[in-house]
Scaffold this motif. Structure first.
Motif, mmCIF file in Angstrom:
data_model
loop_
_atom_site.group_PDB
_atom_site.id
_atom_site.type_symbol
_atom_site.label_atom_id
_atom_site.label_comp_id
_atom_site.label_asym_id
_atom_site.label_seq_id
_atom_site.Cartn_x
_atom_site.Cartn_y
_atom_site.Cartn_z
ATOM 1 N N SER A 1 0.888 -1.320 -0.071
ATOM 2 C CA SER A 1 0.001 0.018 -0.034
ATOM 3 C C SER A 1 0.965 1.076 -0.149
ATOM 4 O O SER A 1 2.071 1.121 0.089
ATOM 5 N N GLY A 2 0.118 2.388 -0.200
ATOM 6 C CA GLY A 2 0.954 3.790 -0.001
ATOM 7 C C GLY A 2 1.802 3.967 -1.238
ATOM 8 O O GLY A 2 0.903 3.866 -2.244
ATOM 9 N N ASP A 3 2.758 4.609 -1.214
ATOM 10 C CA ASP A 3 3.743 5.233 -2.383
ATOM 11 C C ASP A 3 3.719 3.901 -3.377
ATOM 12 O O ASP A 3 4.000 2.770 -3.192
ATOM 13 N N THR A 4 3.279 4.356 -4.621
ATOM 14 C CA THR A 4 2.926 3.432 -5.851
ATOM 15 C C THR A 4 4.367 2.993 -6.432
ATOM 16 O O THR A 4 4.400 2.164 -7.182
ATOM 17 N N LEU A 5 5.321 3.733 -6.002
ATOM 18 C CA LEU A 5 6.866 3.564 -6.637
ATOM 19 C C LEU A 5 7.489 2.666 -5.343
ATOM 20 O O LEU A 5 7.848 3.765 -4.446
ATOM 21 N N VAL A 6 7.749 1.781 -5.571
ATOM 22 C CA VAL A 6 8.717 1.002 -4.614
ATOM 23 C C VAL A 6 10.132 0.763 -5.052
ATOM 24 O O VAL A 6 10.314 0.390 -6.197
ATOM 25 N N GLN A 7 10.963 0.953 -4.086
ATOM 26 C CA GLN A 7 12.470 0.527 -4.495
ATOM 27 C C GLN A 7 12.669 -0.740 -3.848
ATOM 28 O O GLN A 7 12.278 -1.096 -2.693
ATOM 29 N N GLY A 8 13.669 -1.659 -4.612
ATOM 30 C CA GLY A 8 14.046 -2.667 -4.155
ATOM 31 C C GLY A 8 15.574 -2.769 -3.918
ATOM 32 O O GLY A 8 16.120 -2.079 -4.007
ATOM 33 N N GLY B 1 19.128 -2.139 -7.160
ATOM 34 C CA GLY B 1 18.691 -1.038 -8.032
ATOM 35 C C GLY B 1 17.614 -1.138 -8.582
ATOM 36 O O GLY B 1 17.464 -0.377 -9.537
ATOM 37 N N PHE B 2 16.694 -2.070 -8.330
ATOM 38 C CA PHE B 2 15.467 -2.185 -9.002
ATOM 39 C C PHE B 2 14.329 -1.356 -8.308
ATOM 40 O O PHE B 2 14.412 -1.095 -7.162
ATOM 41 N N GLU B 3 13.315 -1.045 -9.215
ATOM 42 C CA GLU B 3 12.205 -0.453 -8.720
ATOM 43 C C GLU B 3 11.018 -0.739 -9.585
ATOM 44 O O GLU B 3 10.970 -1.502 -10.458
ATOM 45 N N ALA B 4 9.997 -0.744 -8.840
ATOM 46 C CA ALA B 4 8.683 -1.234 -9.552
ATOM 47 C C ALA B 4 7.301 -0.063 -9.360
ATOM 48 O O ALA B 4 7.260 0.622 -8.180
ATOM 49 N N LEU C 1 8.416 -3.806 -13.360
ATOM 50 C CA LEU C 1 9.868 -3.760 -12.876
ATOM 51 C C LEU C 1 10.665 -2.828 -13.667
ATOM 52 O O LEU C 1 10.587 -3.194 -15.148
ATOM 53 N N ARG C 2 11.430 -1.897 -13.174
ATOM 54 C CA ARG C 2 12.578 -1.275 -13.948
ATOM 55 C C ARG C 2 13.971 -1.181 -13.208
ATOM 56 O O ARG C 2 14.076 -1.179 -11.917
ATOM 57 N N LYS C 3 14.822 -0.866 -14.024
ATOM 58 C CA LYS C 3 16.094 -0.681 -13.601
ATOM 59 C C LYS C 3 16.811 0.339 -14.684
ATOM 60 O O LYS C 3 16.640 0.162 -16.051
ATOM 61 N N PRO C 4 17.322 1.430 -14.153
ATOM 62 C CA PRO C 4 18.037 2.395 -15.110
ATOM 63 C C PRO C 4 19.094 1.923 -15.802
ATOM 64 O O PRO C 4 19.463 2.402 -17.058
ATOM 65 N N SER C 5 19.907 1.080 -15.539
ATOM 66 C CA SER C 5 21.334 0.379 -15.989
ATOM 67 C C SER C 5 21.383 -1.060 -15.599
ATOM 68 O O SER C 5 21.722 -1.098 -14.569
#
Lengths: 111, 116
Positions: free
Chosen positions: A52-59, A62-65, A76-80
């Motif tokens: 719940s809460g913030d829709t952008l989560v850090q993992g 260096g991954f985020e979703a 799922l995203r990763k910049p590099s």
């Protein structure tokens, strides 16, 4: 019943390039969403989770979703990406005690 | 601390034989889960333990499959009269508490079962 779709069976990305792995879910209530990674011969490792809460989560690593309720997605995203990111990635939705997984996306990294 | 461990890591058996797969959860974790990972089927939930009892056996594919947990710790998944379609990687996971999807499940490395 809940379900998860990962539309991409296999993705190839150059080292250093950005990455986005798609995940769509179906669940009647507020979803609990997870991304796991499985390296060859290894068990599943949790990358990140959304409750719940913030829709952008850090993992980790260096991954985020980003959770988008309107699109029923949790991509799922990763910049590099790094060569060590080559693995299989699983999206999952949790209901009660059970995780329902997608079929996975295999990520290949090329130099 | 130690993670979830499973044994054996690999098991090759002949069709019709019985096999036992073992899971040692993280110490102190009350919930334990079994999943199966097979080609074409992805990851499937098999069974869940809360302590030594199994409130949810809905994923067991047939009555040839059974599981037990003793002492709130070690669990054994037994497959009787194995069939070739039982060939898969069997994954075990544990979580600190139970019955809630918010509890992070920690996975073991799996047992690769091959039925000839």
């Amino acid at each position: 019943a809940q379900s998860v779709t990962q539309p991409d069976i296999h993705i190839t990305v150059s080292e250093g390039a950005s990455l986005e792995l798609r995940c769509n879910y179906s669940y009647g209530a507020t979803p609990y969403l997870f991304w796991y990674v499985q390296s060859p011969g290894q068990g599943l490792q949790l990358l990140l989770k959304y409750f719940s809460g913030d829709t952008l989560v850090q993992g980790i690593k260096g991954f985020e979703a980003e959770f988008k309720r309107s699109q029923s997605s949790f991509n799922l995203r990763k910049p590099s990406v790094h060569w060590s990111d080559a693995a299989e990635y699983f999206c999952a939705v949790g209901a009660y005690e059970k995780l329902t997984f997608g079929t996975g996306t295999r990520l290949t990294i090329i130099p | 601390g130690a993670g979830v461990s499973q044994s054996p890591s690999n098991k090759v058996t002949e069709k019709g034989k019985d096999v036992e797969l073992r899971c040692d959860p993280i110490s102190g974790h009350t919930a334990l889960y079994w999943y199966r990972q097979s080609l074409g089927q992805g990851l499937e939930f098999l069974i869940y333990f809360q302590g030594n009892s199994a409130p949810d056996k809905s994923g067991l594919p047939s009555d040839r499959f059974s599981a037990e947990r003793t002492g709130g710790s070690v669990s054994t998944l037994t497959i009787q009269r194995t069939q070739q379609e039982d060939s898969a990687v069997y994954l075990c996971a544990s979580s600190l508490t139970s019955g809630r999807a918010t509890d992070t499940q920690y996975f073991g490395p799996g047992t690769r079962l091959t039925v000839l």
